[in-house]
Enzyme design. Structure first.
Site, PDB file in Angstrom:
ATOM      1  N   HIS A  82       0.756  -1.117   0.075  1.00  0.00           N
ATOM      2  CA  HIS A  82       0.232  -0.155   0.034  1.00  0.00           C
ATOM      3  C   HIS A  82       0.884   1.117  -0.038  1.00  0.00           C
ATOM      4  CE1 HIS A  82      -3.744  -2.318   0.510  1.00  0.00           C
ATOM      5  NE2 HIS A  82      -4.388  -0.954   0.359  1.00  0.00           N
ATOM      6  N   LYS A  86     -10.651  -7.678   7.188  1.00  0.00           N
ATOM      7  CA  LYS A  86     -11.334  -8.075   8.432  1.00  0.00           C
ATOM      8  C   LYS A  86     -11.038  -6.828   9.601  1.00  0.00           C
ATOM      9  CE  LYS A  86      -7.763 -10.795  10.782  1.00  0.00           C
ATOM     10  NZ  LYS A  86      -7.548 -10.009  12.288  1.00  0.00           N
TER      11      LYS A  86
END
Lengths: 185, 283
Positions: free
Chosen positions: A39, A104
């Site tokens: 990222h 999650k």
């Protein structure tokens, strides 16, 4: 009442618009993997005005660092990692066209706001169900940052990959809604 | 003085690592089945069903239960009348760890703290293992092992309270920890609570408490009662399986208590996700 959908990537604004927190979605097509280190590199490329290793328009990123595949398998176990670590990067990618994230755990307000503003969704996959989820991935190819090992960017082909809508494009949060229903004060 | 070959330790450690990655132990499986039966939320029940199915696939196809195959954590009790020949016990455990993670196709998850560079090609594949040694009577070596994932470790915390905080302070602290964690540590959880000792003793005790079999009763009746009280409080939070909302957030609370300084009440909370991969062997 929760609905069930089968969607194929890339996701359109219309696909995203019909999804609500709590809906169950079976995803088909191409999704991309990226964790913390990847990222950072993707956002650095955007800052430098350079091209990304994959097209963000309508794309879904899966926050996962799989186990190595056994001989003959496309991938090892591949369940979601905790998403908040990607919170500082996700809004930027959403603004550039990312339509879905799979992980999650909780997202911060900036991510939820970006989902509303640019019409995107955050899906939850079942943490710790790596064996089951890995079986829905039919092919995997490292397309960038091979040196990051489990954190490399992979292009995955998935079939009926099961996820639940956690944050929809209307600002709702399944974690809040679900918990309020069962909390004993 | 009994002698154990270095290679025997390596082989045993390798084998328990490979097996644990794909086989959820009986106690964890039973606790999950019980949670499935008791869960009131249909969404959480569905996710629990997925997790039981995952455990089934993992064991029958020898696939890792979870892609986070953890850091390798050991508690090792070394008998005073045993000695390892052919090398150091610590090296044997590390070598067995590397072999297990490599040969079992498990993930190498150790890295440098700031550069984040993976250590697999420098220090070793998923090395170093985290090892806690103790010396005990006898001529055996007892090895307790757990694969500890990052998600649940990230929500763990420790604090030294003034003695006046008492049981109420401990209960509130554990509640706050699990409430703040919400869905992130992959509930339903086992919660290890280290009480007393010093700052680091409390932390190590909270970790060791997670190695106890889920469903076992604390030998100290006072702590057994406190475990029950905290468990009840935590399940009022409504977090549910994977945070989807529900009645079964915590499978068990395990306390390990130690004597402490007259001025302090150290408390540590170490959290274990539902994939409680732990085992022990005696050599």
């Amino acid at each position: 009442m929760s609905k069930t959908y089968h969607l194929t990537t890339p996701l359109s604004d219309e696909d995203v618009a019909k999804l609500e927190s709590g809906d169950i979605v079976y995803l088909n097509g191409t999704i991309y993997t990226a964790r913390d280190a990847a990222h950072k590199r993707l956002v650095d490329l955007l800052d430098e005005g350079k091209e990304l290793p994959f097209d963000l328009k309508g794309a879904i990123i899966y926050f996962v660092g799989p186990t190595p595949p056994k001989p003959g398998d496309p991938i090892g176990s591949a369940g979601p990692t905790t998403s908040y670590r990607m919170d500082s990067y996700s809004p930027r990618l959403i603004a550039e066209g990312l339509k879905g994230m799979i992980g999650k755990g909780k997202r911060n307000q900036e991510v939820k706001d970006a989902c509303v503003k640019y019409k995107a969704v955050y899906f939850g996959a079942t943490g710790g169900a790596g064996a089951l989820l890995g079986k829905q991935i039919k092919s995997a190819e490292v397309i960038a940052y091979e040196e990051l090992g489990p954190e490399a960017v992979r292009k995955l082909e998935v079939v009926d990959f099961p996820v639940t809508v956690v944050n929809d494009a209307y600002g709702r949060d399944l974690y809040q809604i679900g918990r309020e229903q069962y909390e004993v004060k | 003085m009994r002698e154990i070959a270095y290679e025997e330790i390596v082989k045993n450690v390798r084998d328990i690592i490979v097996y644990s990655a794909s086989h959820l132990p009986e106690d964890a499986l039973d606790a999950m089945k019980k949670a499935y039966e008791n869960e009131k939320s249909p969404v959480s029940k569905e996710v629990l069903k997925q997790l039981l199915e995952n455990a089934q696939i993992a064991s029958s196809e020898a696939r890792p239960l979870c892609q986070d195959t953890g850091l390798a954590v050991f508690f090792v009790k070394v008998g005073a009348d045993v000695r390892v020949v052919g090398g150091l016990l610590k090296d044997a455990i590390n070598e067995g760890t590397e072999k297990g993670y490599r040969e079992g196709y498990l993930r190498a998850s150790t890295c440098e703290p700031f550069s984040r560079l993976n250590l697999k090609d420098t220090v070793g594949y998923n090395l170093p293992a985290i090892i806690h040694f103790d010396i005990v009577e006898g001529d055996k070596i007892e090895i307790e092992y757990a694969a500890k994932g990052g998600g649940s470790e990230n929500v763990s915390r420790a604090k030294v309270f003034p003695p006046a905080a008492g049981k109420e302070g401990v209960i509130e602290y554990v509640k706050e920890c699990i409430s703040d964690a919400g869905p992130n540590p992959c509930p339903p959880l086992t919660v290890g609570v280290g009480i007393g000792g010093t700052f680091e003793k409390a932390a190590i005790s909270s970790k060791h408490a997670l190695f106890r079999n889920i469903g076992s009763v604390n030998e100290d009746p006072e702590m057994a009662e406190l475990e029950g009280v905290i468990l009840k409080e935590l399940n009022k939070l409504g977090i549910g399986t994977m945070g989807m909302g529900g009645t079964e957030t915590v499978l068990a609370v395990h306390i390990e208590a130690n004597p402490c300084h007259i001025a302090s009440l150290p408390v540590s909370v170490n959290v274990q996700c539902h994939s409680s991969r732990h085992t022990h062997i005696t050599i």
